[in-house]
Write a protein that holds these residues in place. Structure first.
Motif, mmCIF file in Angstrom:
data_model
loop_
_atom_site.group_PDB
_atom_site.id
_atom_site.type_symbol
_atom_site.label_atom_id
_atom_site.label_comp_id
_atom_site.label_asym_id
_atom_site.label_seq_id
_atom_site.Cartn_x
_atom_site.Cartn_y
_atom_site.Cartn_z
ATOM 1 N N TYR A 188 0.850 -1.198 0.000
ATOM 2 C CA TYR A 188 0.000 0.000 0.000
ATOM 3 C C TYR A 188 0.883 1.245 0.000
ATOM 4 O O TYR A 188 1.992 1.230 0.543
ATOM 5 N N ARG A 189 0.349 2.305 -0.588
ATOM 6 C CA ARG A 189 0.946 3.630 -0.438
ATOM 7 C C ARG A 189 -0.072 4.516 0.259
ATOM 8 O O ARG A 189 -1.221 4.626 -0.184
ATOM 9 N N ILE A 190 0.330 5.130 1.355
ATOM 10 C CA ILE A 190 -0.547 6.038 2.078
ATOM 11 C C ILE A 190 -0.088 7.454 1.777
ATOM 12 O O ILE A 190 1.059 7.824 2.057
ATOM 13 N N ARG A 191 -0.974 8.215 1.160
ATOM 14 C CA ARG A 191 -0.634 9.581 0.754
ATOM 15 C C ARG A 191 -1.899 10.428 0.756
ATOM 16 O O ARG A 191 -2.908 10.051 0.169
ATOM 17 N N GLY A 192 -1.842 11.585 1.408
ATOM 18 C CA GLY A 192 -2.927 12.552 1.326
ATOM 19 C C GLY A 192 -4.280 12.011 1.725
ATOM 20 O O GLY A 192 -5.288 12.318 1.083
ATOM 21 N N GLY A 193 -4.323 11.196 2.777
ATOM 22 C CA GLY A 193 -5.609 10.680 3.234
ATOM 23 C C GLY A 193 -6.166 9.551 2.409
ATOM 24 O O GLY A 193 -7.348 9.211 2.532
ATOM 25 N N ALA B 61 -0.207 16.943 3.956
ATOM 26 C CA ALA B 61 -1.437 17.595 3.519
ATOM 27 C C ALA B 61 -1.823 17.105 2.137
ATOM 28 O O ALA B 61 -0.977 16.831 1.289
ATOM 29 N N ARG B 62 -3.119 16.980 1.904
ATOM 30 C CA ARG B 62 -3.600 16.539 0.594
ATOM 31 C C ARG B 62 -3.329 17.652 -0.424
ATOM 32 O O ARG B 62 -3.721 18.798 -0.214
ATOM 33 N N PRO B 63 -2.637 17.346 -1.530
ATOM 34 C CA PRO B 63 -2.366 18.377 -2.520
ATOM 35 C C PRO B 63 -3.668 18.945 -3.091
ATOM 36 O O PRO B 63 -4.677 18.246 -3.201
ATOM 37 N N SER C 36 -8.437 1.987 -3.946
ATOM 38 C CA SER C 36 -8.085 3.188 -3.195
ATOM 39 C C SER C 36 -9.133 3.420 -2.116
ATOM 40 O O SER C 36 -10.340 3.348 -2.383
ATOM 41 N N HIS C 37 -8.672 3.657 -0.898
ATOM 42 C CA HIS C 37 -9.571 3.785 0.250
ATOM 43 C C HIS C 37 -9.321 5.113 0.960
ATOM 44 O O HIS C 37 -8.170 5.507 1.177
ATOM 45 N N ASP C 38 -10.396 5.767 1.346
ATOM 46 C CA ASP C 38 -10.286 6.976 2.151
ATOM 47 C C ASP C 38 -9.848 6.578 3.552
ATOM 48 O O ASP C 38 -10.498 5.765 4.214
ATOM 49 N N CYS C 39 -8.729 7.133 4.017
ATOM 50 C CA CYS C 39 -8.241 6.779 5.348
ATOM 51 C C CYS C 39 -8.011 8.016 6.207
ATOM 52 O O CYS C 39 -7.175 8.011 7.112
ATOM 53 N N ASP C 40 -8.740 9.085 5.917
ATOM 54 C CA ASP C 40 -8.657 10.276 6.758
ATOM 55 C C ASP C 40 -9.060 9.932 8.185
ATOM 56 O O ASP C 40 -9.971 9.124 8.414
ATOM 57 N N VAL C 41 -8.401 10.552 9.144
ATOM 58 C CA VAL C 41 -8.758 10.369 10.550
ATOM 59 C C VAL C 41 -9.927 11.310 10.848
ATOM 60 O O VAL C 41 -9.767 12.515 10.915
ATOM 61 N N THR C 42 -11.103 10.743 11.012
ATOM 62 C CA THR C 42 -12.333 11.502 11.224
ATOM 63 C C THR C 42 -12.870 11.244 12.632
ATOM 64 O O THR C 42 -12.437 10.304 13.313
ATOM 65 N N PRO C 43 -13.840 12.046 13.091
ATOM 66 C CA PRO C 43 -14.461 11.771 14.398
ATOM 67 C C PRO C 43 -15.064 10.371 14.477
ATOM 68 O O PRO C 43 -15.036 9.747 15.541
ATOM 69 N N ASP C 44 -15.598 9.851 13.369
ATOM 70 C CA ASP C 44 -16.165 8.503 13.380
ATOM 71 C C ASP C 44 -15.085 7.450 13.628
ATOM 72 O O ASP C 44 -15.306 6.480 14.367
ATOM 73 N N VAL C 45 -13.918 7.622 12.998
ATOM 74 C CA VAL C 45 -12.810 6.689 13.211
ATOM 75 C C VAL C 45 -12.342 6.759 14.662
ATOM 76 O O VAL C 45 -12.084 5.736 15.307
#
Length: 444
Positions: free
Chosen positions: A133-138, A261-263, A352-361
């Motif tokens: 996996y590559r983790i980049r920009g959320g 930061a997400r470009p 590709s999966h959204d992996c932003d750290v959100t209040p739900d997470v």
């Protein structure tokens, strides 16, 4: 990653809960200087053996040992692509030969996934269902295709593999060792940006931890803490298989375990355009466009036409000079194994999966910690609960929002990790090995 920089990495392999032997293996061979980086780059490998514990352990250990060595040997004579392919093929031949010579090693095989970071970018060599996996920009981007029945059938039917449920989920159709010849997937070179994080893992992790969770944890914690947390999380969810996690973090992007930061959309569009079109053509196009605009202003007797014409002429001259230099640097036809390796290739992002750290997470992991804490206390698991309470206070008040979510999530992960390590020590001391135990489904 055009210049040599030491990368930050961490790796951890664990037997899991249900297995009695660890058939996983991993290896890290980072370059130590500029010459080593230019010649070979940073090399990382994960392997997951199969065919019985003694057989699987032997196959995965040989793959993790041989692939970096063989790649380094062949990289001196050519580019990354042929060197990586030959390394996998020769490792396959060696493993296959052991299986042929020893009847007790029948079925000898292993998956293997390798990451190579070089001046031109990141390369992936892959056989089996271990993943990169590559983790980049959320975003957590899967850069490997699972060589399994479920993924192959999903590809033929044009559906998501998850839609097929457990259909032949654990049946591998390609691995190192069983056959004399093996087809190797070589992906890359992927452009590498400061702050990019790559993760290699066996299916003992991805079978019970979602890519969204993996990406969130990797975005929040430095590599050494992230590998420990992910292994413990897989074990808390039953640990049905061996677990191996290897994380490589490229310097830059803010550091500290947080995600870069997400470009912006214009930056992403410009980056995509620049990878496909040499800058000289862009400058020439701009010059021609300004020349046409200057002509239109001249015909309309609008002031400023002369200034635009001069600017257009300058752009056209610069573009022509850049194009001439670019054409001189191109290799003549037929010289090109190395040049072909360095040329832009199609970037495959299989999922590709959204992996932003959100209040739900954050809330999901808060519930996980509460359940773990209650269970440990109910079973009188020894732990320093006062020290854990101090760590839990660092999370802050419930309902964190905005910029406070990432620090709160990071603190929550660390307090969970504290409990999980205490639970892990107690489990090995007190619990009996129960190979028939089936863990409850983990929450999605």
């Amino acid at each position: 990653m055009a210049a040599f920089e030491p990368v930050r990495y961490a790796a951890l392999t664990d037997v899991g809960v249900k297995r009695s032997h660890n058939q996983d293996a991993c290896a890290a061979q980072p370059a130590v200087d500029v010459a080593g980086f230019a010649a070979q780059g940073h090399v990382f490998v994960v392997a997951d053996g199969m065919g019985g514990h003694a057989v699987g352990e032997k196959a995965s250990a040989k793959a993790a040992r041989d692939i970096p060595f063989l790649y380094a040997k062949h990289a001196r004579d050519g580019g990354a692509l042929p060197a990586l392919r030959r390394a996998f093929q020769e490792a396959n031949s060696g493993i296959h030969e052991i299986g042929q010579q020893n009847p007790e090693f029948r079925g000898l095989g292993t998956t293997s996934t390798a990451l190579v970071l070089r001046p031109e970018g990141a390369w992936i060599g892959h056989v089996g269902d271990s993943r990169a996996y590559r983790i980049r920009g959320g975003r957590a981007e899967q850069l490997t295709f699972d060589h399994s029945w479920v993924w192959e059938i999903a590809k033929r039917q044009g559906v998501d593999p998850d839609e097929l449920g457990d259909f032949k989920k654990n049946v591998i159709i390609r691995s190192l060792g069983p056959d004399r010849e093996v087809e190797v997937d070589i992906e890359g070179p992927y452009p590498v940006e400061p702050g990019d994080t790559f993760l290699l893992c066996s299916d003992g992790l991805t079978g019970v931890v979602t890519p969204q969770e993996v990406g969130a944890v990797v975005s929040a914690l430095p590599p050494d803490e992230a590998v420990r947390f992910l292994v413990h999380l897989a074990n808390l969810r039953g640990g049905p298989d061996n677990i191996t996690v290897l994380i490589v973090q490229v310097p830059g992007g803010g550091g500290g375990g947080g995600r870069s930061a997400r470009p912006s959309l214009p930056a992403r569009l410009w980056s995509a355009w620049s990878r496909r079109v040499h800058w000289s053509f862009t400058v020439l196009g701009g010059g021609v466009g300004l020349a046409l605009l200057s002509l239109a202003l001249q015909l309309g007797a609008v002031p400023g036409a002369a200034v635009l014409f001069v600017l257009a002429a300058l752009l056209i001259v610069v573009g022509l000079v850049g194009l001439a230099v670019h054409m001189q640097k191109e290799e003549p036809p037929g010289t090109g194994d190395i040049a072909a390796d360095l040329a832009p290739r199609e970037l495959h992002v299989y999922r590709s999966h959204d992996c932003d750290v959100t209040p739900d997470v954050l809330e999901k992991f808060t519930q996980l910690e509460s359940q773990l804490l209650d269970g440990m206390r109910a079973h009188n698991t020894p732990a320093d609960y006062d020290a854990h309470a101090q760590l839990a206070k660092l999370v802050g008040s419930p309902g964190a929002k905005g910029e406070a979510v990432l620090p709160a999530f990071r603190a929550r992960c660390r307090s969970i990790l504290f409990l999980a390590e205490a639970f892990h020590k107690s489990r090995h001391k007190q619990e009996l090995f129960r190979p028939s135990w089936t863990p409850p489904p983990y929450p999605q």
